[in-house]
Every structure is written in C-alpha cells, then in structure tokens.
Design a protein around this motif. Structure first.
Motif, PDB file in Angstrom:
ATOM      1  N   GLY A  19      -3.537   2.938   0.221  1.00 48.48           N
ATOM      2  CA  GLY A  19      -4.772   2.305   0.337  1.00 48.48           C
ATOM      3  C   GLY A  19      -5.790   0.838  -0.115  1.00 48.48           C
ATOM      4  O   GLY A  19      -6.731   0.822   0.211  1.00 48.48           O
ATOM      5  N   ARG A  20      -4.708   0.430  -0.349  1.00 47.67           N
ATOM      6  CA  ARG A  20      -4.254  -0.746  -1.039  1.00 47.67           C
ATOM      7  C   ARG A  20      -5.242  -1.367   0.253  1.00 47.67           C
ATOM      8  O   ARG A  20      -4.030  -2.188   0.929  1.00 47.67           O
ATOM      9  N   GLU A  21      -6.229  -2.770  -0.502  1.00 49.67           N
ATOM     10  CA  GLU A  21      -6.727  -3.735   1.250  1.00 49.67           C
ATOM     11  C   GLU A  21      -6.438  -5.018   0.380  1.00 49.67           C
ATOM     12  O   GLU A  21      -5.640  -4.818  -0.339  1.00 49.67           O
ATOM     13  N   ILE A  22      -6.333  -6.140   1.399  1.00 49.29           N
ATOM     14  CA  ILE A  22      -6.139  -7.857   1.070  1.00 49.29           C
ATOM     15  C   ILE A  22      -7.297  -8.048  -0.449  1.00 49.29           C
ATOM     16  O   ILE A  22      -6.464  -8.975  -1.048  1.00 49.29           O
ATOM     17  N   ASP A  23      -8.413  -7.152  -0.217  1.00 50.92           N
ATOM     18  CA  ASP A  23      -8.740  -7.831  -1.747  1.00 50.92           C
ATOM     19  C   ASP A  23      -8.710  -7.413  -3.077  1.00 50.92           C
ATOM     20  O   ASP A  23      -8.616  -7.993  -4.544  1.00 50.92           O
ATOM     21  N   GLU A  24      -7.929  -6.517  -2.345  1.00 50.80           N
ATOM     22  CA  GLU A  24      -7.027  -5.801  -4.144  1.00 50.80           C
ATOM     23  C   GLU A  24      -5.956  -5.791  -4.194  1.00 50.80           C
ATOM     24  O   GLU A  24      -5.769  -6.380  -5.058  1.00 50.80           O
ATOM     25  N   ASP A  52      -4.561  -3.540   5.854  1.00 43.98           N
ATOM     26  CA  ASP A  52      -5.781  -4.220   4.714  1.00 43.98           C
ATOM     27  C   ASP A  52      -6.949  -4.739   5.312  1.00 43.98           C
ATOM     28  O   ASP A  52      -7.059  -5.362   4.401  1.00 43.98           O
ATOM     29  N   MET A  53      -6.892  -5.238   6.189  1.00 46.62           N
ATOM     30  CA  MET A  53      -7.358  -6.037   7.041  1.00 46.62           C
ATOM     31  C   MET A  53      -8.591  -5.124   6.938  1.00 46.62           C
ATOM     32  O   MET A  53     -10.062  -5.378   6.838  1.00 46.62           O
ATOM     33  N   ASP A  94       1.195  -1.435  -0.089  1.00 49.79           N
ATOM     34  CA  ASP A  94      -0.011   0.045   0.292  1.00 49.79           C
ATOM     35  C   ASP A  94       1.104   1.306  -0.007  1.00 49.79           C
ATOM     36  O   ASP A  94       1.637   1.351  -0.569  1.00 49.79           O
ATOM     37  N   SER A  95       0.574   2.913   0.863  1.00 53.10           N
ATOM     38  CA  SER A  95       1.218   3.790   1.301  1.00 53.10           C
ATOM     39  C   SER A  95       2.342   3.192   0.708  1.00 53.10           C
ATOM     40  O   SER A  95       3.097   4.281   1.077  1.00 53.10           O
ATOM     41  N   ILE A 105      -4.345   6.036   6.855  1.00 54.95           N
ATOM     42  CA  ILE A 105      -5.646   6.066   6.408  1.00 54.95           C
ATOM     43  C   ILE A 105      -6.048   6.780   5.568  1.00 54.95           C
ATOM     44  O   ILE A 105      -5.765   8.276   4.960  1.00 54.95           O
ATOM     45  N   TYR A 106      -6.319   6.157   4.136  1.00 53.70           N
ATOM     46  CA  TYR A 106      -6.858   6.893   3.099  1.00 53.70           C
ATOM     47  C   TYR A 106      -8.215   6.346   2.735  1.00 53.70           C
ATOM     48  O   TYR A 106      -8.293   4.790   2.571  1.00 53.70           O
TER      49      TYR A 106
END
Lengths: 338, 50
Positions: A131-136, A161-162, A92-93, B46-47
């Motif tokens: 901002g990317r999470e596990i699904d992405e 990520d959760m 992510d970031s 947090i974004y």
C-alpha cells in the motif's frame, strides 16, 4: 376445555420442532463450513487483501527486517564496507512479496543471490510495504538514505503509487459489512472471511462508479489532471533525492495486467498511456526506467503469473524474472554508468 | 448430477437423516465458491492500511 385449545397445544410443539430444526440446521451449517475451510486452507492462503484469518495464517512465518513497515526482504548485515555495493530497493506489496511464502523467492533475495554469484561484493536494504505510495517512498528515502548510503536505488512502481488521494477509489459497499459483528468475524472466522471475499467478488455492485479499477485510474490520472501533476511533483522530488545519493537509480515499472486463466497476461489498454508517461517522466528526471511488460507478457498462461488462485500479485516465477532483468541492468551499470 | 441429488434426498428421507442436509449444502456451496472465485480478484493490489 375451551374451544380451540387442542389446536394450540398441537401447534406449539410443531413450532418448537421447527425452530429447533432451524437452529440445528444453522449450527451444523456454520460448524461444518468453518471446519471445511480450515481444512482446505490448512496452511493459509493469500487473497487480494491484507486482513483475515486465512491471510494471517499464510503470513504467520514471515520475517521482517529492521526498516519501517514491517518491511520484508534482505537487510544489510552491518555498516557499509568501503569496497561493497549497497542496493536499496523501495516498493509496495509486490516487492514485499504478497502471496510469496518463501522469502528466498522474492526478487530482492534472488537479485542479491545472483549478484553475489558474480563475485560482486554486495548487500541490500529493502524498504517495502503493501500500500505504499510515492509520498511514502519519498519519506522513506529521506529517513534512511543518508544512513544507508546506497550505490544503487531501485524503485518498483505500480499504478496505485499515484493514488495519493483515495476518496474517488472504487469500492463496494456490501450490506453485510454494516452489521456490528462483521469486523470481529472477518478477523476470526474462515467462513465469514471467505463468504465476504467470494460474494464481494461475484456479486455485481451498483455503487462502483467505474467499470473497472483500470478505468478509474485512466480517468483520474490522465495528463494534466491534478492526480498526475501531484504524482509528477512527488516523483521528481524523489528522483532528485535519489540522484543526490547515487547516480545509479532504476525505476522498475510493474504493469497492470489482465490475467485470464489459460491465456497469456495482457497489459491493460487503459494504462498504456500512463506507462508511456512514466517512461518520459524517468527520462526527464534522468533515471533509468525498466519496463517489465515485455518480459511478463511472454508467460503463456496467466495462472503462472498469479501468486495464488485468489491473489493477482506476482508469483514466485515472476519474481525470478524481475530479478533476472534487474541483474542484467545492474551488471551492465556497474561497468558503465547507468 | 440431478439423479445423484435425488438419490441423496431419497436416502435422507428414507433413513430420516435430515441432519445431513446442512452438511451437504455447505460443502456444495463452498466448493462452488472456491471454484468460481479462483482467478477473479476484483481489484488488484489495493490496500488502504497494512
């Protein structure tokens, strides 16, 4: 002359002068404030958010690779060569390098350089976006995995990520954000952006239901919770796909730390349990888990860990440490199965 | 500090340079905010959207 007329005549100029004074005061205040901040943040700066003119100025020269995102970091020069090692990094970031101006200082770039110094024929593809999470991450691997054919997959994990559902996420509701011109000024005015950031940081909020972000995470992602179960499912799916692509899969756990100036960074006690569960989840899914906590708490001052004075993302120095850790793991893993 | 501010006020009053007041006020306010907000990011990383 009617009674009272001289008084009205005298009052109007006084009122006019007062209004003019207020107008001049306000205009000078706004002009000088805007000018002052444009000088102070001449080269821009990174804040803990991803919008606003100061941040855009900071990120103006960022280069993006060809992957979705825009993603930042190395990309392979061409098709994979038969004798080369290809590393795919997802994140992510943190991986994207929020707050790190020079791309060469990102842990991905540093890792690539270090491995090439050992004469390892290696290239790299970074799939990272704030901002990317596990699904992405799963979607990204589904999309690019077959094309890239990685030999090593590194997934940089962080607690958010959760958060596949974000409706319970603590957020402040500030009265000035309801005015119609707020979005325009926030995107264009240094003064408005900075006042919004400062007041949001300093003012208490009665609307946040949790005392901290860490508390919210701990409460919403405890063992057996819907949030954790969903994450577990996605993670297992991601790990299965990653293992189908390569036996060398590394999950790098970036800890959520408390950063106080002058003190060493400390792992937030609220998330220790989540870290323990992540290590266990990695074992269950037969992937290597690299917990970065031990290396990061060795910093003597939290200021060295922070990307900028206004942004808690990892600094260039922390990126160096992450690259070192990963380099050791990959160096060992290329001789023996990870 | 109080003495300095008092002298500044006396100067502006004496010379009728009240237009300096908003300049000093905004510089003081922003300087304080820069110092106070350093190292106090509310919520880390947090974004919602890029």
């Amino acid at each position: 002359m009617l009674p009272g007329e001289p008084t009205r005549q005298a009052a109007f100029p006084r009122l006019g002068r007062l209004l003019l004074g207020i107008g001049v005061f306000g205009a000078t205040f706004l002009f000088v404030g805007e000018l002052f901040l444009r000088l102070v943040f001449w080269g821009g700066d990174s804040f803990s958010r991803h919008y606003g003119p100061i941040v855009q100025r900071f990120e103006r020269d960022f280069k993006f690779n060809r992957f979705d995102g825009p993603s930042r970091g190395p990309e392979p020069p061409g098709p994979k060569l038969p004798d080369s090692v290809r590393i795919v990094i997802q994140g992510d970031s943190i991986t994207w390098g929020q707050g790190v101006r020079n791309e060469e200082q990102l842990f991905s770039s540093r890792l690539l350089t270090r491995l090439r110094e050992t004469d390892m024929p290696v290239d790299m593809a970074v799939l990272a976006r704030p901002g990317r999470e596990i699904d992405e991450h799963l979607q990204q691997l589904q999309k690019w995995g077959q094309e890239l054919r990685p030999d090593v997959i590194i997934y940089q994990w962080y607690i958010n990520d959760m958060e596949l559902e974000k409706q319970d996420r603590p957020r402040t509701d500030r009265i000035w954000r309801h005015v119609f011109f707020h979005p325009i000024l926030q995107q264009n005015s240094y003064l408005w952006f900075f006042l919004d950031f400062s007041l949001d940081t300093l003012l208490p909020s009665g609307t946040v239901p949790y005392e901290s972000y860490a508390r919210y995470i701990a409460d919403n992602f405890n063992e057996g919770s819907a949030g954790w179960s969903t994450f577990e499912r996605y993670f297992s799916e991601w790990a299965t796909l990653a293992k189908e692509l390569t036996p060398h899969v590394i999950v790098a756990l970036y800890p959520y730390m408390s950063l106080k100036d002058g003190s060493p960074p400390a792992i937030r006690p609220e998330i220790v349990d989540i870290h323990t569960r992540m290590l266990s989840l990695c074992r269950t899914n037969n992937v290597l888990c690299l917990d970065l906590s031990a290396s990061l708490v060795k910093f003597e001052d939290a200021r060295a860990v922070r990307a900028t004075a206004f942004d808690d993302h990892p600094s260039a120095e922390v990126h160096r440490v992450i690259a070192e850790e990963l380099s050791e793991v990959i160096g060992a893993g290329m001789d023996h199965p990870l | 500090m109080t003495e300095f501010l008092a002298e500044l006020w006396a100067f502006m009053k004496e010379r009728k340079k009240f237009w300096l007041l908003p300049i000093f006020m905004v510089l003081l306010l922003l300087g304080m905010l820069i110092v106070l907000t350093q190292g106090s990011a509310v919520a880390p990383f947090i974004y919602t959207l890029f």
